[in-house]
Scaffold this active site. Structure first.
Site, mmCIF file in Angstrom:
data_model
loop_
_atom_site.group_PDB
_atom_site.id
_atom_site.type_symbol
_atom_site.label_atom_id
_atom_site.label_comp_id
_atom_site.label_asym_id
_atom_site.label_seq_id
_atom_site.Cartn_x
_atom_site.Cartn_y
_atom_site.Cartn_z
ATOM 1 N N GLY A 15 2.137 -15.569 -7.384
ATOM 2 C CA GLY A 15 3.230 -15.979 -8.266
ATOM 3 C C GLY A 15 3.373 -15.199 -9.558
ATOM 4 C CG ASN A 17 7.695 -10.806 -8.808
ATOM 5 O OD1 ASN A 17 8.373 -10.058 -9.507
ATOM 6 N ND2 ASN A 17 6.879 -10.357 -7.861
ATOM 7 C CG MET A 93 4.174 -14.353 2.096
ATOM 8 S SD MET A 93 4.954 -12.750 1.821
ATOM 9 C CE MET A 93 4.296 -11.856 3.220
ATOM 10 N NE ARG A 94 8.601 -21.143 6.496
ATOM 11 C CZ ARG A 94 8.310 -21.358 7.778
ATOM 12 N NH1 ARG A 94 7.107 -21.144 8.230
ATOM 13 N NH2 ARG A 94 9.235 -21.798 8.598
ATOM 14 C CG HIS A 112 11.473 -5.276 -0.038
ATOM 15 N ND1 HIS A 112 10.730 -5.907 0.937
ATOM 16 C CD2 HIS A 112 11.441 -3.950 0.252
ATOM 17 C CE1 HIS A 112 10.290 -5.003 1.796
ATOM 18 N NE2 HIS A 112 10.695 -3.810 1.399
ATOM 19 C CD GLN A 176 8.875 -0.430 -13.891
ATOM 20 O OE1 GLN A 176 9.985 -0.716 -14.333
ATOM 21 N NE2 GLN A 176 7.879 -0.038 -14.689
HETATM 22 C C1 GRF Z 1 5.610 -8.953 -4.527
HETATM 23 O O1 GRF Z 1 5.126 -7.666 -4.254
HETATM 24 C C2 GRF Z 1 7.018 -9.092 -4.018
HETATM 25 O O2 GRF Z 1 7.742 -7.899 -4.106
HETATM 26 C C3 GRF Z 1 6.819 -9.466 -2.582
HETATM 27 O O3 GRF Z 1 5.709 -10.317 -2.590
HETATM 28 C C4 GRF Z 1 4.885 -10.019 -3.716
HETATM 29 C C5 GRF Z 1 4.722 -11.309 -4.499
HETATM 30 O O4 GRF Z 1 3.824 -11.172 -5.547
HETATM 31 N N1 GRF Z 1 8.022 -10.049 -2.050
HETATM 32 P P1 GRF Z 1 3.647 -12.370 -6.592
HETATM 33 O O5 GRF Z 1 3.253 -13.593 -5.797
HETATM 34 O O6 GRF Z 1 4.946 -12.535 -7.313
HETATM 35 O O7 GRF Z 1 2.550 -11.905 -7.506
#
Ligand code: GRF
Length: 219
Positions: A15, A17, A93-94, A112, A176
């Site tokens: 998490g 992001n 992841m789904r 992504h 980024q």
């Molecule tokens: C990130 O690399 C995102 O681009 C991908 O899954 C990862 C999630 O990372 N879809 P986090 O859980 O936000 O650290």
């Protein structure tokens, strides 16, 4: 004060992001609030981040459902009860079904870790490295029926360095990701994103630039 956009975040992992989005909401650089965090994974760090930030969270474990559609119906119910207006997939992841897509048309975003349309799918930092790409990066896009195929909102480019490992490249890209995901949400919250076919246009447009990067640099 204008009403803040209510975000629902779906996350399966650590998490980071999600954290970047929470932080940018809290410091008011985006006019939005995370109204609900949902994970399919009871051990997701994302749930702990929500708890620490005082944000409502739920674990809806996919293992208790017999189809993708019935799982997504449970997601929609939770999102709608929380008054969510924009769904952000943050390491979720789904694959999602039309049940979720139809409930939030044009209102689901994903991040992504590659420069789409290059390297959709999984393990894409490794794939970019193995391919010998000179640049990689990350993409925030609207979600459509395909896998990593929806209209692109914002991308960031990073160089691939000669001594990169999958991990070092992933970390450079992730830094980024934490910049562009909040920015995409900010633009959406301001009503500045207009989708025309595959293209996402900014309203009002940015001033044109021809800035270009090369790697290796031309000196
Ligand atoms: C990130 O690399 C995102 O681009 C991908 O899954 C990862 C999630 O990372 N879809 P986090 O859980 O936000 O650290």
């Amino acid at each position: 004060m204008s009403k803040k956009l209510r975000i629902g975040a779906l996350a399966s992992g650590g998490g980071t992001n999600l954290q970047a989005i929470i932080d940018r909401c809290l410091d008011n650089s985006i006019d939005a609030e995370v109204a609900l965090v949902i994970s399919n994974n009871p051990d997701a760090g994302a749930l702990e981040r929500a708890r620490k930030a005082g944000i409502p969270f739920q674990c809806i474990d996919h293992r208790g459902f017999d189809s993708r559609e019935s799982y997504d119906a449970a997601l929609v119910k939770a999102l709608q009860s929380a008054g969510v207006e924009l769904v952000v997939l943050a390491g979720f992841m789904r694959l999602i079904s039309s049940v979720l897509l139809d409930a939030y048309p044009g209102r689901i975003m994903n991040i992504h870790p590659a420069l789409l349309p290059a390297f959709p799918g999984l393990h894409v930092q490794r794939k970019a490295l193995e391919y010998g790409a000179r640049f990689s990066g990350c993409t925030v896009h609207f979600v459509d029926k395909g896998v990593d195929t929806g209209p692109i909102i914002i991308q960031a480019v990073v160089p691939v360095l000669d001594n990169d490992t999958e991990q070092s490249l992933s970390e450079r890209i992730l830094r980024q990701e934490h910049r562009i995901y909040p920015q995409a949400i900010h633009l959406f919250a301001q009503g500045r994103l207009r989708v025309e076919g595959r293209r996402v246009l900014l309203d009002p447009p940015l001033s044109p630039t021809e800035a270009a990067l090369t790697n290796p640099e031309i000196r």
